[in-house]
Structures are given as C-alpha cells and as structure tokens.
Design a protein around this motif. Structure first.
Motif, PDB file in Angstrom:
ATOM      1  N   SER A 136      -4.292 -26.492 -53.710  1.00  0.00           N
ATOM      2  CA  SER A 136      -5.743 -26.653 -53.513  1.00  0.00           C
ATOM      3  C   SER A 136      -6.004 -27.611 -52.360  1.00  0.00           C
ATOM      4  O   SER A 136      -6.897 -27.378 -51.532  1.00  0.00           O
ATOM      5  CB  SER A 136      -6.409 -27.160 -54.789  1.00  0.00           C
ATOM      6  OG  SER A 136      -6.338 -26.195 -55.800  1.00  0.00           O
ATOM      7  N   VAL A 137      -5.241 -28.678 -52.301  1.00  0.00           N
ATOM      8  CA  VAL A 137      -5.363 -29.602 -51.167  1.00  0.00           C
ATOM      9  C   VAL A 137      -4.981 -28.878 -49.883  1.00  0.00           C
ATOM     10  O   VAL A 137      -5.616 -29.067 -48.842  1.00  0.00           O
ATOM     11  CB  VAL A 137      -4.515 -30.879 -51.376  1.00  0.00           C
ATOM     12  CG1 VAL A 137      -4.532 -31.762 -50.133  1.00  0.00           C
ATOM     13  CG2 VAL A 137      -4.991 -31.656 -52.591  1.00  0.00           C
ATOM     14  N   TRP A 147      -7.912 -26.861 -48.815  1.00  0.00           N
ATOM     15  CA  TRP A 147      -8.888 -27.809 -48.268  1.00  0.00           C
ATOM     16  C   TRP A 147      -8.459 -28.204 -46.854  1.00  0.00           C
ATOM     17  O   TRP A 147      -9.275 -28.250 -45.928  1.00  0.00           O
ATOM     18  CB  TRP A 147      -8.963 -29.014 -49.196  1.00  0.00           C
ATOM     19  CG  TRP A 147      -9.779 -30.187 -48.740  1.00  0.00           C
ATOM     20  CD1 TRP A 147     -10.863 -30.193 -47.893  1.00  0.00           C
ATOM     21  CD2 TRP A 147      -9.582 -31.550 -49.120  1.00  0.00           C
ATOM     22  NE1 TRP A 147     -11.339 -31.473 -47.739  1.00  0.00           N
ATOM     23  CE2 TRP A 147     -10.568 -32.324 -48.480  1.00  0.00           C
ATOM     24  CE3 TRP A 147      -8.666 -32.183 -49.951  1.00  0.00           C
ATOM     25  CZ2 TRP A 147     -10.646 -33.700 -48.630  1.00  0.00           C
ATOM     26  CZ3 TRP A 147      -8.760 -33.554 -50.113  1.00  0.00           C
ATOM     27  CH2 TRP A 147      -9.738 -34.297 -49.450  1.00  0.00           C
ATOM     28  N   ARG A 148      -7.173 -28.460 -46.682  1.00  0.00           N
ATOM     29  CA  ARG A 148      -6.625 -28.851 -45.382  1.00  0.00           C
ATOM     30  C   ARG A 148      -6.823 -27.743 -44.350  1.00  0.00           C
ATOM     31  O   ARG A 148      -7.169 -28.014 -43.200  1.00  0.00           O
ATOM     32  CB  ARG A 148      -5.144 -29.178 -45.540  1.00  0.00           C
ATOM     33  CG  ARG A 148      -4.471 -29.575 -44.254  1.00  0.00           C
ATOM     34  CD  ARG A 148      -3.012 -29.881 -44.532  1.00  0.00           C
ATOM     35  NE  ARG A 148      -2.329 -30.295 -43.337  1.00  0.00           N
ATOM     36  CZ  ARG A 148      -1.133 -29.886 -42.987  1.00  0.00           C
ATOM     37  NH1 ARG A 148      -0.464 -29.062 -43.761  1.00  0.00           N
ATOM     38  NH2 ARG A 148      -0.582 -30.316 -41.883  1.00  0.00           N
TER      39      ARG A 148
END
Length: 173
Positions: free
Chosen positions: A63-64, A67-68
C-alpha cells in the motif's frame, strides 16, 4: 527498524525517501514461513499465523508502494516514477516470489483451518494471481534493465543512422 527510521526523521517524503528494499519486511517473513513448511518444524496453526502475518505486512508495505507510485508520478511523471531502472527493485521480485512459494507449499487444506471458506479463498487467490504478478514484475524488471543498458537504445540508434535522421548538433542515439 523501518518504522523507527521513518518516525525519527522529521521531514521525509514517500516519493524519495521510501526505499525499494523495504519490501524485504514481508519477504523475510515469507522465507521463514517457507522454511517452516518445508522443514515441518512447526505445526499448521503456527504456519497459518506466519502466513497471515506475511499477508498483513504485504498489504501494508505494498500500500505504501502504491502511495509512492502516485507521489513519484506527480513529482517525476509516469516514466520517471515507474520507468527508471534501479538494481534494488529486484528485491521486490524476490519478495513477491517468496510469498508465492510460501503460499504454494503451505497446504492450508491439511490444517484444521482448511475448512474456513475465507482462508481457502484467500489462499487460492494468492496462488491464482501470484504467478502472474511475479511473472509481470520479472519481465518488467528485465525490460527496464535492458533499456538501462542501452540494448533497446542502440537498436533504435542504428535504425536512425541507416535512415540518415539525426538532429542538428546531436548524436544519432
């Protein structure tokens, strides 16, 4: 350790400061789970706990990563966000492969939890999608690597030179 690193830094941004190798978090746990399954050293309940823990961290870390990608796309454009080769990106391929291998060798049906429909669907889903995700990232990483090594660029440059098309003051590449 990863959380401590990011909590200790007062100013960081996901586009530039989140490292490709952070996916090792779930990859290392997948290796532990795979070793547990193959060695038979621990019971099915513990292996299931490891597998669920891996999936939990997989969702968080990836998920990060999503987002990244969004942050990098806004900052560098799509090609600069996902079209740049970096050797550390291979860690993602490895960790995704380890999750798939762990899931493949973990026979949930042989545990007392194999009758839980949600777990069975989750297990089957990882197996069904995992091989294609691993293959996609492997091929994509190879293409980025070859492009970075100018394999594709040299081919295109030779075609331009044969046609005699060069920019004024520039090279044919």
């Amino acid at each position: 350790l990863v959380a401590r690193r990011y909590l200790a830094v007062s100013r960081w941004n996901v586009a530039d400061d989140w490292q490709n190798t952070n996916c090792i978090i779930h990859g290392a746990m997948s290796i532990t789970g795979l070793a547990s399954v193959l060695s038979g050293a621990v019971g099915g309940g513990i292996v299931l706990t490891i597998w669920l823990w891996v999936l939990f961290w997989f969702v968080i870390v990836e998920s990060v990563e999503i987002w990244r990608i969004g942050a990098r796309t806004r900052k560098y454009g799509l090609a600069g966000a996902i079209g740049v080769y970096n050797v550390t990106q291979w860690s993602r391929n490895f960790t995704f492969g380890m999750l798939y291998a762990f899931t493949m060798f973990f026979d949930l049906g042989k545990t007392r939890y194999g009758g839980i429909p949600f777990l069975m669907r989750l297990h089957e889903g990882v197996l069904a999608a995992g091989k294609w995700v691993v293959l996609f990232f492997l091929v994509y990483e190879i293409v980025l690597f070859l492009r970075a090594q100018s394999v594709f660029g040299e081919f295109a440059g030779r075609r331009k030179r044969r046609r005699g098309s060069t920019r004024a003051g520039g090279s044919a590449l």
